[in-house]
Design a protein around this motif. Sequence first.
Motif, mmCIF file in Angstrom:
data_model
loop_
_atom_site.group_PDB
_atom_site.id
_atom_site.type_symbol
_atom_site.label_atom_id
_atom_site.label_comp_id
_atom_site.label_asym_id
_atom_site.label_seq_id
_atom_site.Cartn_x
_atom_site.Cartn_y
_atom_site.Cartn_z
ATOM 1 N N ALA A 623 0.855 -1.126 -0.141
ATOM 2 C CA ALA A 623 0.162 -0.085 -0.124
ATOM 3 C C ALA A 623 0.980 1.222 0.015
ATOM 4 O O ALA A 623 1.991 1.380 0.712
ATOM 5 N N ARG A 624 0.494 2.225 -0.952
ATOM 6 C CA ARG A 624 1.419 3.485 -0.983
ATOM 7 C C ARG A 624 0.432 4.656 -0.674
ATOM 8 O O ARG A 624 -0.844 4.571 -1.140
ATOM 9 N N VAL A 625 0.668 5.550 0.430
ATOM 10 C CA VAL A 625 -0.210 6.490 0.793
ATOM 11 C C VAL A 625 0.538 7.939 0.465
ATOM 12 O O VAL A 625 1.631 8.069 1.073
ATOM 13 N N ARG A 626 -0.117 8.595 -0.261
ATOM 14 C CA ARG A 626 0.408 9.979 -0.729
ATOM 15 C C ARG A 626 -0.516 10.906 0.546
ATOM 16 O O ARG A 626 -1.634 11.058 0.429
ATOM 17 N N VAL A 627 0.179 11.550 1.164
ATOM 18 C CA VAL A 627 -0.198 12.500 2.340
ATOM 19 C C VAL A 627 0.160 14.042 1.929
ATOM 20 O O VAL A 627 1.712 13.932 2.098
ATOM 21 N N THR A 628 -0.501 14.891 2.001
ATOM 22 C CA THR A 628 -0.182 16.335 1.498
ATOM 23 C C THR A 628 -0.518 17.139 2.839
ATOM 24 O O THR A 628 -1.832 17.066 3.211
ATOM 25 N N ASN A 629 0.182 17.903 3.242
ATOM 26 C CA ASN A 629 -0.112 18.986 3.999
ATOM 27 C C ASN A 629 -0.778 20.112 3.219
ATOM 28 O O ASN A 629 -0.094 20.923 2.791
ATOM 29 N N THR A 630 -2.252 20.158 3.264
ATOM 30 C CA THR A 630 -2.963 21.372 2.479
ATOM 31 C C THR A 630 -3.101 22.347 3.385
ATOM 32 O O THR A 630 -4.026 23.411 2.819
ATOM 33 N N GLY A 631 -2.550 22.785 4.437
ATOM 34 C CA GLY A 631 -2.881 23.819 5.284
ATOM 35 C C GLY A 631 -1.785 24.880 5.036
ATOM 36 O O GLY A 631 -0.996 24.793 4.491
ATOM 37 N N ASP A 632 -1.701 25.881 6.104
ATOM 38 C CA ASP A 632 -0.738 26.755 6.123
ATOM 39 C C ASP A 632 0.233 26.712 7.188
ATOM 40 O O ASP A 632 0.835 27.563 7.452
ATOM 41 N N ARG A 633 0.249 25.656 7.795
ATOM 42 C CA ARG A 633 1.356 25.687 9.021
ATOM 43 C C ARG A 633 2.149 24.286 8.899
ATOM 44 O O ARG A 633 1.338 23.212 8.760
ATOM 45 N N ALA A 634 2.987 23.966 9.775
ATOM 46 C CA ALA A 634 3.752 22.517 9.793
ATOM 47 C C ALA A 634 3.097 21.864 10.755
ATOM 48 O O ALA A 634 2.203 22.550 11.460
ATOM 49 N N GLY A 635 2.938 20.593 10.373
ATOM 50 C CA GLY A 635 2.243 19.737 11.384
ATOM 51 C C GLY A 635 2.382 18.057 11.074
ATOM 52 O O GLY A 635 3.109 17.667 10.222
ATOM 53 N N ASP A 636 1.917 17.239 11.935
ATOM 54 C CA ASP A 636 2.188 15.822 11.946
ATOM 55 C C ASP A 636 1.054 15.242 11.722
ATOM 56 O O ASP A 636 -0.122 15.740 12.479
ATOM 57 N N ASP A 637 0.893 14.352 10.904
ATOM 58 C CA ASP A 637 0.133 13.512 10.325
ATOM 59 C C ASP A 637 0.146 12.009 10.931
ATOM 60 O O ASP A 637 1.210 11.542 10.879
ATOM 61 N N VAL A 638 -0.863 11.428 11.580
ATOM 62 C CA VAL A 638 -0.532 9.790 11.752
ATOM 63 C C VAL A 638 -1.345 9.216 10.609
ATOM 64 O O VAL A 638 -2.776 9.172 10.665
ATOM 65 N N VAL A 639 -0.677 8.748 9.582
ATOM 66 C CA VAL A 639 -1.133 7.955 8.448
ATOM 67 C C VAL A 639 -1.925 6.585 9.123
ATOM 68 O O VAL A 639 -1.206 5.961 9.580
ATOM 69 N N GLN A 640 -3.099 6.292 8.822
ATOM 70 C CA GLN A 640 -3.823 5.168 9.310
ATOM 71 C C GLN A 640 -4.394 4.238 8.048
ATOM 72 O O GLN A 640 -5.096 4.962 7.519
ATOM 73 N N VAL A 641 -3.956 3.076 8.016
ATOM 74 C CA VAL A 641 -4.415 2.246 6.906
ATOM 75 C C VAL A 641 -5.277 1.159 7.664
ATOM 76 O O VAL A 641 -4.933 0.417 8.449
ATOM 77 N N TYR A 642 -6.396 1.100 7.204
ATOM 78 C CA TYR A 642 -7.416 0.075 7.644
ATOM 79 C C TYR A 642 -7.989 -0.851 6.693
ATOM 80 O O TYR A 642 -7.818 -0.449 5.477
ATOM 81 N N GLY A 643 -8.311 -2.057 7.083
ATOM 82 C CA GLY A 643 -8.917 -2.932 6.248
ATOM 83 C C GLY A 643 -9.953 -3.770 6.695
ATOM 84 O O GLY A 643 -10.286 -3.579 8.037
ATOM 85 N N ARG A 644 -10.840 -4.390 5.714
ATOM 86 C CA ARG A 644 -11.918 -5.220 6.197
ATOM 87 C C ARG A 644 -12.062 -6.414 5.386
ATOM 88 O O ARG A 644 -12.112 -6.357 4.169
ATOM 89 N N ASP A 645 -11.923 -7.403 5.963
ATOM 90 C CA ASP A 645 -12.078 -8.787 5.158
ATOM 91 C C ASP A 645 -13.635 -9.107 4.868
ATOM 92 O O ASP A 645 -14.522 -9.036 5.668
ATOM 93 N N VAL A 646 -13.957 -9.170 3.630
ATOM 94 C CA VAL A 646 -15.288 -8.765 3.074
ATOM 95 C C VAL A 646 -16.117 -9.907 3.467
ATOM 96 O O VAL A 646 -17.204 -10.015 3.900
ATOM 97 N N VAL A 647 -15.478 -11.216 3.168
ATOM 98 C CA VAL A 647 -16.340 -12.521 3.446
ATOM 99 C C VAL A 647 -15.325 -13.471 3.938
ATOM 100 O O VAL A 647 -14.215 -13.620 3.564
#
Length: 737
Positions: A623-647
């Motif tokens: 999995a590749r996640v592109r995360v972008t700070n779209t605001g006007d100040r520096a910050g930390d994000d916690v990238v969270q990847v979730y899943g669900r087994d459908v059946v």
Amino acid sequence: MTLDEKLAQLVGFWEKGDGEVVAPLQGEFAVEQGLDDAVRHGLGHLTRPYGTRPVDAGDRARWLWAQQRRLVRETRLGIPALVHEECLTGLSAWRAATFPTPLAWGAAFDPELVEEMGAAIGGSMRTLGIHQGLAPVLDVIRDPRWGRVDECISEDPYVVGSLGTAYVQGLQSTGVHATLKHFVGYSASQAGRNFAPVHAGPREIEDVLLLPFEMAVLDGGVRSVMHSYAEIDGVPVAASAELLTGVLRDRWRFDGTVVADYFGVAFLQLLHGVAADLGDAAGQALAAGVDIELPTGDAFLAPLAAAVRAGAVDEALVDRAVLRALQQKEDLGLLDETFDDEPPATIDLDTPEHRRIAARLAEESVVLLTNDGTLPLRAPASVAVIGPNADRYDALFGCYSFVNHVLAHHPEAEVGLEVRTVRESLAAELPSASVTFERGCAVDDQDESGIAAAVAAAEAAEVAVVVVGDHAGLFGRGTVGEGCDRDDLELPGVQRALVEAVLATGTPVVLVLLTGRPYAVDWALDRCAAAVQTFFPGEEGGPAVAGVLTGRVNPSGHLPVSLPRSAGAQPYSYLHPALGGNGDVTNLRSTPALPFGHGLSYTTFARALELDSEAGTDGAIRARVRVTNTGDRAGDDVVQVYGRDVVASVTRPVAQLLGYRRVSLEAGQSVVVDLTIPTTRLAFTGRSGTRIVEPGDVEVWVGPSCATKESQGTVTLVGGVHEVSIADERWTTTLVV
């Protein structure tokens, strides 16, 4: 070795006073012997020589070295004692650095920093001649009413396991052995009561409760495990060979020591009623796989000796435990240690480096729950700081901090740490503002006489910062902590009345929750201008909270546990199957007020997910996640990847965290987080009782919490049903930024 010499290696000695109650039913079992008698045949452990009362570390080190020399020079075998201490929020010793409580580690989602903290704690311990730390706690939160929630990391077993493993690796990098607590099931107790029976089924035990311990054993290489006080389906864990030997040693190949939780062997007779006497209790514990009795030798000394000599307990069980105990001492270098060197004359247990780590972890753990734009505070002319936790330094510390665990019994002793409260810190952050303070009420009584003054202070201010929450304590002496369980999730005492009264003034209210558990405060979230959650953030917690309120710190914490809507919905976990959520088959809502993983920032982030379309059931998901700070100040994000087994062949959670990564971004900056997620993250115990990964579709998404699918895709697991073996049972998601 004689039998007496063998048994001496399997017990501890605890020098303590009658008023120093820091363990359950402590007065019931203490062996009535002095140190002279205790060391006659040698000694296995010295129990908490620094952490039982406020003592100068240098003076105590000289005492400790003298006792070790005595064991080396004056006993026949010349084997030193292993020294253990509590170290859940830092070394539990007077004037030692006190870090945020584990629930705050979970909110920070930063295993690298937790590992760094563990190494700092271990360095202090090793310098003082301490060999084993009784941490981390890897109990998965199942019910926030349980008092020991503040000692736990998260309701998600992967977060518990990854952060707990990081702590183990940090502590053990210094030569100090970590001890996993409490193996297993303790947190799943009936109705959230301490010591209550556990009714979890085998699948919940395998797939949820055991998982963090498995990670810390297989990935962390932990050297010691402590059994829990729990009984599971009628069998106390301290007497369960299925768990202590079958799972821990036979399946996971653990080769360290299993230590008893304090008085846990004797409890087989006193509380569980499965042993006729202490000799019987000792024999059952040894047969199950308990090697060391802590804190003293209530069962493993005279009662066990009598049982062995009478033929009731096979001495081969004693030999097995002694070999493990001696192997641990060999691994620690104790069998060759003479203690001819001098102990440290002085030692700084709260260095600038300790402070730096404590400050950073506290800042990363503060969770911004709601905000209408009032935060950060922009040079207000006047601020009313209100609430029972606003100007109380011990409100910053958890149950197993030295301040609340030990100093509570020694009111004559100074705290020994430089600690600034939220009020003091906010006044320092806002030097040009008029900052007034009113307590309003206590944490946990019914006295409302101070509320009127708090209302007046709020009416005269531009903004009111109301700091409410818990006081950590032991066995009913606090609102949270060991033996401090609750039958509701309302703020303790009359704190809700205080908040309601301040809200009624019309002054914008910033609610600060300084707690050891999540509370049901949904009634306030929409009415407050902003709400901030922090979990006992430690010695640097005051400045961390004030920094978030003023904007010096951009909040980046995320909820490691769902914020409940009511006690009636407990136990609850975001890892519920479809029928565990809301639906038309019941009139009651189970949805929490705020979901697992939630946390706001003063900037904004956008996340986009790319997935490989297929992965083998015995392979890994890319999995590749592109995360972008779209605001006007520096910050930390916690990238969270979730899943669900459908059946699946058994019901599966509607959401499951597969991987996470904290990233720091300047305004406008983008990074790509590349995650390699082993399919074992999706493994579960199938109908046959075997852990498997099944073929089929898995929904995968990223978002700001488990409840929001900001970007999503589907990966198909291909191949046959994969039976997971010890060879490929590795759980940690690999991350590259």
